[in-house]
Every structure is written in structure tokens, then in C-alpha cells.
Design a protein around this motif. Structure first.
Motif, short mmCIF file in Angstrom:
data_model
loop_
_atom_site.label_atom_id
_atom_site.label_comp_id
_atom_site.label_asym_id
_atom_site.label_seq_id
_atom_site.Cartn_x
_atom_site.Cartn_y
_atom_site.Cartn_z
N GLY A 186 0.82 -1.21 0.00
CA GLY A 186 0.00 0.00 0.00
C GLY A 186 0.85 1.25 0.00
O GLY A 186 0.55 2.22 -0.71
N GLY B 39 0.94 3.95 -2.95
CA GLY B 39 0.70 5.36 -2.64
C GLY B 39 1.83 6.24 -3.13
O GLY B 39 1.60 7.32 -3.69
N LEU C 107 -3.28 5.22 -6.31
CA LEU C 107 -3.78 5.73 -5.04
C LEU C 107 -5.02 4.96 -4.57
O LEU C 107 -5.16 4.66 -3.38
CB LEU C 107 -4.08 7.22 -5.13
CG LEU C 107 -2.84 8.13 -5.23
CD1 LEU C 107 -3.25 9.56 -5.55
CD2 LEU C 107 -2.02 8.05 -3.95
N VAL D 167 -5.24 2.82 -1.07
CA VAL D 167 -6.31 2.95 -0.08
C VAL D 167 -7.00 1.60 0.12
O VAL D 167 -7.30 1.19 1.25
CB VAL D 167 -7.31 4.05 -0.50
CG1 VAL D 167 -8.55 4.03 0.37
CG2 VAL D 167 -6.64 5.41 -0.46
N TYR D 168 -7.22 0.90 -0.96
CA TYR D 168 -7.86 -0.42 -0.91
C TYR D 168 -7.01 -1.40 -0.09
O TYR D 168 -7.51 -2.11 0.78
CB TYR D 168 -8.06 -0.92 -2.35
CG TYR D 168 -8.77 -2.23 -2.47
CD1 TYR D 168 -10.12 -2.36 -2.13
CD2 TYR D 168 -8.11 -3.35 -2.97
CE1 TYR D 168 -10.78 -3.57 -2.27
CE2 TYR D 168 -8.76 -4.56 -3.11
CZ TYR D 168 -10.09 -4.66 -2.76
OH TYR D 168 -10.74 -5.85 -2.89
N PHE E 175 -4.75 -0.64 2.17
CA PHE E 175 -4.76 -0.23 3.58
C PHE E 175 -6.05 -0.66 4.25
O PHE E 175 -6.07 -1.02 5.42
CB PHE E 175 -4.54 1.28 3.72
CG PHE E 175 -3.12 1.72 3.43
CD1 PHE E 175 -2.03 1.00 3.90
CD2 PHE E 175 -2.89 2.86 2.69
CE1 PHE E 175 -0.73 1.40 3.63
CE2 PHE E 175 -1.58 3.27 2.41
CZ PHE E 175 -0.51 2.54 2.89
N GLY E 176 -7.15 -0.63 3.52
CA GLY E 176 -8.42 -1.13 4.05
C GLY E 176 -8.36 -2.62 4.34
O GLY E 176 -8.83 -3.09 5.39
#
Length: 176
Positions: free
Chosen positions: A48, A52, A70, A74-75, A77-78
Motif C-alpha cells: 500500500g 501510494g 492511489l 487505499v484499498y 490499507f483497508g
């Protein structure tokens, strides 16, 4: 005699050997599941972060690639948050060693006395040993439940990671 393995003398001995082995095996399974989850968490966080960084580096020169990277960051990190929440949080499990075993003998002696009055052939120490076996079996079951939850979360994370291109492409399509 030194190389001779412990042979069960009776059913209680067999129960003690089996439950201790099952608890040890189940505990090792829980530790392995948590180690696998921690390793996957490192991959997700590192990946991630890399995605990023790529997105930020490409923001000016290649906006679609930047948005895709990006969104994927985010995906991931989720997914990492889900993994940490489900697979790596502490789980209340009992110890498979019965705490205060010696102190419980008088209670089991009284219980065995009642059983003998009803015609059972038992002693307090036998009842205490059976209680310890039950505790060990419950601990093994709790270890297996906790490791199964962690392993299922890992499986879900791998499936979610496979959907990363969908998240990245969606970001490009919906912002175009």
C-alpha cells in the motif's frame, strides 16, 4: 527404560495424553495462523505504501495511473485494517494447564464421595484428573476456533487482494 515412552495405564491416562497433545497442536496452529497474518500485514502495508508513493509520483505526469495507484493503496490499507482487526487481535483463550490443581483436590474428594454413595467406583484424584482433561480439551477447542478465524481472515484478504485491479480501474473510470 529411559527410551520407553509413557504408556497409558487407564482411560484417564489416555485422556491426559490425548488432550495435552491436542492442546499443544492447537496452540501451535494458533501461533502459525497469527504469524501468517502478521506476514501478510507487512505485505499489505508495504504494498500500500509503494502504491501510494507511485500514485503521488505520477500525479502530475500520468493522472490515470496516479489515480489507479492511489485507489489501490487505499484499498490495500483497508484490507490491512480488516486483517489486523480480525486476525491479529487478542482472543480470550484459557490456559490448558489447570490453575490451582492441588488446591482443588478436597473439592473433588467430596464429589467422589457423593459418587461412591451412588455406586460409582471413583476417587477424588480421578475426578480431579478428569476435570483437568476437560479443561485441556476446552482450551484446545478455543485455540482451534481462534486459529480458524485468523486463517479465514487471511483467505478473505487474499481474495480481496485479487480484486485490486477492479478497485484501481474503478478509480480511473469514475474520475474520468
Amino acid at each position: 527404560m529411559a527410551n520407553e515412552s509413557k504408556q497409558p495405564r487407564d482411560v484417564i491416562d489416555l485422556g491426559e495424553l490425548h488432550s495435552a497433545g491436542a492442546a499443544a497442536f492447537s496452540y501451535e496452529g494458533l501461533k502459525e495462523a497469527r504469524q501468517r497474518a502478521a506476514a501478510l500485514l507487512v505485505v499489505l502495508l508495504g504494498g500500500g505504501g509503494g502504491l501510494g508513493g507511485l500514485g503521488m509520483a505520477q500525479w502530475v505526469t500520468n493522472r490515470p495511473l496516479a489515480l489507479a495507484a492511489l485507489a489501490a493503496a487505499v484499498y490495500w490499507f483497508g484490507i490491512a485494517t480488516y486483517l489486523a482487526w480480525v486476525a491479529l487481535r487478542s482472543t480470550p483463550v484459557r490456559t490448558w494447564h489447570t490453575v490451582g490443581l492441588v488446591e482443588k483436590l478436597p473439592k473433588w474428594e467430596a464429589y467422589a464421595s457423593l459418587l461412591r454413595e451412588e455406586g460409582a467406583n471413583t476417587t477424588g484424584i480421578d475426578e480431579l484428573r478428569k476435570s483437568a482433561i476437560r479443561n485441556t480439551e476446552m482450551a484446545a477447542s478455543e485455540y482451534r476456533t481462534a486459529s480458524t478465524e485468523s486463517l479465514m481472515a487471511i483467505d478473505r484478504c487474499f481474495l480481496l487482494m485479487a480484486l485490486t485491479p477492479v478497485a484501481a480501474l474503478s478509480a480511473v473510470i469514475f474520475t474520468a
